[in-house]
Design a protein around this motif. Structure first.
Motif, PDB file in Angstrom:
ATOM      1  N   PRO A 235     -13.144 -24.592  14.078  1.00  6.25           N
ATOM      2  CA  PRO A 235     -12.864 -23.513  14.942  1.00  6.25           C
ATOM      3  C   PRO A 235     -11.954 -23.761  16.436  1.00  6.25           C
ATOM      4  N   TYR A 236     -12.076 -24.883  16.909  1.00  2.00           N
ATOM      5  CA  TYR A 236     -11.564 -25.206  17.927  1.00  2.00           C
ATOM      6  C   TYR A 236     -10.225 -26.048  17.803  1.00  2.00           C
ATOM      7  N   LEU A 237      -9.757 -26.372  16.905  1.00  2.00           N
ATOM      8  CA  LEU A 237      -8.231 -26.961  16.574  1.00  2.00           C
ATOM      9  C   LEU A 237      -7.270 -25.957  16.380  1.00  2.00           C
ATOM     10  N   TYR A 238      -6.250 -25.899  17.099  1.00  2.00           N
ATOM     11  CA  TYR A 238      -4.897 -24.976  16.845  1.00  2.00           C
ATOM     12  C   TYR A 238      -4.237 -25.912  15.792  1.00  2.00           C
ATOM     13  N   GLU A 239      -4.453 -25.749  14.549  1.00  2.00           N
ATOM     14  CA  GLU A 239      -3.826 -26.808  13.441  1.00  2.00           C
ATOM     15  C   GLU A 239      -3.175 -25.707  12.360  1.00  2.00           C
ATOM     16  N   GLY A 240      -2.506 -26.240  11.754  1.00  2.00           N
ATOM     17  CA  GLY A 240      -1.600 -25.594  10.602  1.00  2.00           C
ATOM     18  C   GLY A 240      -0.595 -24.557  10.793  1.00  2.00           C
TER      19      GLY A 240
ATOM     20  N   GLU B  67       2.591 -35.965  15.282  1.00  2.00           N
ATOM     21  CA  GLU B  67       2.057 -35.190  14.482  1.00  2.00           C
ATOM     22  C   GLU B  67       2.114 -33.816  14.987  1.00  2.00           C
ATOM     23  N   LYS B  68       2.465 -32.706  14.182  1.00  2.00           N
ATOM     24  CA  LYS B  68       2.494 -31.357  14.925  1.00  2.00           C
ATOM     25  C   LYS B  68       1.174 -30.708  15.147  1.00  2.00           C
ATOM     26  N   ASP B  69       0.189 -31.116  14.481  1.00  2.00           N
ATOM     27  CA  ASP B  69      -1.252 -30.700  14.789  1.00  2.00           C
ATOM     28  C   ASP B  69      -1.754 -31.300  16.028  1.00  2.00           C
ATOM     29  N   ILE B  70      -1.398 -32.506  16.332  1.00  2.00           N
ATOM     30  CA  ILE B  70      -1.911 -33.157  17.649  1.00  2.00           C
ATOM     31  C   ILE B  70      -1.288 -32.383  18.558  1.00  2.00           C
ATOM     32  N   ILE B  71       0.065 -32.011  18.598  1.00  2.00           N
ATOM     33  CA  ILE B  71       0.508 -31.303  19.630  1.00  2.00           C
ATOM     34  C   ILE B  71      -0.003 -29.789  19.746  1.00  2.00           C
ATOM     35  N   GLY B  72      -0.068 -29.645  18.727  1.00  2.00           N
ATOM     36  CA  GLY B  72      -0.856 -27.953  18.862  1.00  2.00           C
ATOM     37  C   GLY B  72      -1.997 -27.776  19.683  1.00  2.00           C
TER      38      GLY B  72
END
Ligand code: BGC
Length: 733
Positions: A451-456, A479-484
């Protein structure tokens, strides 16, 4: 309520294709009003004269907003133009409304219908007032500008004879969207004479203005009746010196003039071009200075200056300034030439800090933040460019984060709390959007349910980075999720800071902030302290935003990456922070090496190829003389110019004390080098000019710092703090 709200929208009874429409009213006044005030706006762009004289020196009014939501109107004092018998003419072109990516959703007007609304109030000494409104008594006729389009240019036909004026139609279009002018007016800023006239190997007659710019040209047309003069505008010749227009994509950037046998002074009114060169067809040209280029941009006051002993870096700074001049036209645009010219949120976010040092952009961005608020979706996400007609949910990290980064930076530079107050909900709704997204459980899509990661979410990624094997690839290797997740953390931190300035409760966000960091470290930072994605940008984000337990392993990872490549590989996301991070980890010399590098890829490589503005891509024009793909290759894109804020803040050391805003507390901490003999910068702040200079001498380094009135300042040099006083302070070490 302003008078304009009592006027009616009027349009041509029949819109004459893409020709400019002149709306006309003759009127007589009782001698003589002591004040005459015009309020005016258009669906389109207008130019307005009273008795043949322009009512304003600004151009491309009413500017660009999301016309479904807001349209600026302008108020001009026209007292000096009024006689007894008068004629007002409002020439109206299509302007930004033609946009293939922008349209009006209303059924009453198509995107090519132009319309105007205006009120002219005349006040007499005894207080009596009469008002002339646009209404069914106005007439219209077709203008000699037979075609106008922001991307394609204008066709001016001097042989055209308009029919007698016709009555206009009143348009049932809302007035609820009218707002008073918020931004800076767009005005003509500079005139540049043609520098070099030559014939290309393919036989085209070309003039080089010596500077890539945004605006239009002016010249006296010569020709027999019916002769057609065609002028193409372009940015770069190809390696053989021939005209190159492929990178304009579908934008024609053409100016066509049909002659009537007389000489006329030509200057387009309803369009603008991004160019350095023009190719002229159909007219004899004897000298380059028969043509002038007129530079237009939003009327921002210049505030920042820089100079050092190295001409390459001076040219880089020049290119940064011109990147800003070329792309601040009511909206911060990505580029001024190809069929795009859009208010890309990521580009603006990346560049807004240095933009606010170079020029006073408080009003400019305050208006555009209004556009952002108007276009923020109820869910809190932000479209990728603003204004837009797309039903675009945006939400790409580093692009939509403009919602937090821009208001916070404007507050930091100008110290104006109102900017934060106005945009607090913009910031909060964007952070809430990411949090809600993180809370969504999407196991079917294989997306982490932390719930604390802006992923996907969909993202642009580290746009135009060079760390994929395919150098034309646009998304980079990070990795885009890392940027997110990194930007989720960063935006939350800015929301907390804004809440604290405004005295708002932010316990929830402080908790969130801690939890994002914990989740990020658990997922992306290994036991060895290195980040799992081995790219410069991943390291830069983790270091710059503070997403680590220990700095050293990440610092080592980053320097290894820079040293092994021997150059930067970062794209839009990592580049603005790269040198700051190198400074923070004690690698200032490496930062200077990257700054001064002039082989491909680097900031200075384009200068070796004659660049006078910032390029969109590191590899826009390659050492082998070929261009990057014409699909996306602008030579006037300011994003990489973000390095300018390192020049002000680190090279020249003009920084604000943590926790302060508006340059009331300054910490001068220049990071000097033996590579240059001196560097100096100044920024005009609300209290006056702040400046910093250092100079290597035979015995050490001389520093000169200027501290304006009402400003606290210290200098930190080699770890030692010096208290400074108002005025000029000199320190030698
Ligand atoms: C624009 C960029 C923009 C990008 C989105 C491009 O076409 O010119 O500057 O940010 O699209 O990734």
């Amino acid at each position: 309520m302003d008078r304009i709200f009592n006027a009616s929208w009027i349009k041509a009874a029949r819109q004459p294709g893409e020709a400019v429409v002149d709306f006309i009213k003759d009127f007589t006044v009782k001698p003589f009003p002591v004040k005459a005030e015009l309020q005016i706006s258009a669906l389109g762009v207008y130019s307005c004269t009273i008795n043949g004289k322009n009512v304003t020196s600004s151009v491309l009014n009413p500017g660009w907003t999301d016309y479904n939501k807001r349209i600026q109107y302008q108020t001009f004092d026209v007292t000096s133009l009024i006689g007894k018998e008068n004629t007002i003419v409002i020439g109206t072109g299509i302007g930004w409304r033609f946009h293939k990516w922008y349209d009006l959703s209303s059924k009453t007007v198509t995107h090519k219908t132009v319309a105007v609304i205006a009120s002219l109030s005349l006040t007499y000494e005894n207080g009596e007032e009469t008002v002339i409104y646009t209404d069914s008594s106005w007439l219209y006729k077709e203008n000699k500008v037979r075609y106008n389009n922001m991307y394609n240019g204008e066709t001016i036909d001097y042989t055209f004879r308009a029919k007698a004026p016709h009555p206009v139609s009143v348009l049932a279009y809302t007035k609820d969207t009218l707002i008073p002018q918020e931004g800076e007016y767009i005005t003509e800023q500079e005139i540049i004479r043609g520098k070099k006239l030559y014939t290309t190997p393919e036989g085209d007659t070309v003039i080089d203005f010596g500077q890539e710019l945004t605006g239009y040209i002016s010249f006296y047309v010569k020709g027999k009746k019916g002769d057609t003069v065609k002028i193409r505008h372009f940015e770069m010749p190809d390696k053989n010196g021939n005209v190159y227009t492929e990178n304009l994509r579908s934008a024609k950037q053409l100016l066509t003039v049909v002659c009537d046998g007389n000489s006329h002074l030509i200057k387009p009114v309803y369009t603008f071009y991004g160019f350095r060169y023009i190719a002229i067809e159909g007219m004899q040209v004897d000298s380059a200075d028969e043509f002038t280029a007129i530079v237009v941009h939003s009327d921002m006051k210049r505030t920042g200056y820089f100079r050092c002993s190295d001409e390459m870096i001076n040219q880089l700074f020049h290119n940064i300034i011109w990147g800003q001049k070329g792309n601040f036209l009511d909206v911060p645009t990505d580029c001024p030439q190809r069929d795009e010219r859009l208010g890309w949120t990521g580009d603006a976010q990346v560049f807004c800090k240095v933009a606010s040092y170079n020029f006073n952009v408080e009003k400019f961005f305050r208006k555009w933040m209004g556009d952002l608020r108007a276009m923020q979706k109820p869910s809190g996400t932000i479209p990728s460019f603003v204004p837009t007609k797309f039903d675009d949910d945006g939400g790409s990290s580093a692009w939509a984060d403009v919602a937090t980064i821009l208001p916070w930076q404007m507050y930091l530079t100008y110290g104006n709390r109102e900017l934060l107050e106005e945009n607090y909900m913009l910031m909060k709704k964007w952070v809430d959007f990411m949090r809600k997204w993180a809370l969504k459980k999407k196991p079917d899509e294989g997306i982490s349910t932390n719930p604390y990661l802006y992923e996907g979410h969909w993202h642009f990624g580290d746009w135009l980075a060079l760390d994929l094997p395919d150098k034309e690839a646009v998304e980079g290797a990070t990795e885009k999720d890392i940027i997110g997740c990194a930007f989720f953390y960063y935006s939350t931190s800015l929301l907390i800071k804004a809440s604290e300035v405004l005295g708002k409760d932010c316990k929830y966000y402080k908790n969130l902030y801690k939890n994002i960091k914990r989740a990020f470290i658990r997922k992306y930072i290994g036991d060895d302290g290195r980040i799992s994605c081995n790219t410069q940008t991943a390291c830069v984000l983790a270091l710059h935003f503070g997403l680590y337990n220990e700095k050293e392993p990440l610092a080592k990872q980053l320097t290894e990456l820079v040293n092994s490549y021997g150059h930067l590989t970062t794209g839009f996301v990592g580049t603005p922070y790269l040198l700051h991070v190198l400074s923070d980890i004690g690698e200032t010399e490496l930062a200077y090496k990257l700054l001064r590098r002039d082989e491909f890829p680097s900031w200075c490589y384009p200068i070796t190829q004659g660049a006078t503005t910032m390029w969109e891509r590191w590899n826009g024009y390659k050492p082998d003389g070929t261009f990057a793909t014409a699909d996306m290759n602008s030579f006037n894109h300011y994003a990489y110019g973000a390095v300018g804020d390192w020049i002000y803040e680190r090279m020249c050391g003009i920084r604000q004390k943590e926790g302060t805003a508006g340059f009331t507390d300054i910490v001068f901490a220049p990071e000097t080098t033996q590579q240059f003999s001196f560097a100096e910068a100044s920024i005009e702040t609300a209290n006056g000019t702040v400046s910093s200079k250092w100079e290597n001498t035979a015995s050490g380094i001389d520093f000169t710092f200027t501290v304006p009135q009402n400003t606290q300042a210290v200098a930190i040099i080699s770890g030692k703090t010096y208290k400074l006083t108002t005025g000029i302070n000199k320190i030698s070490v």
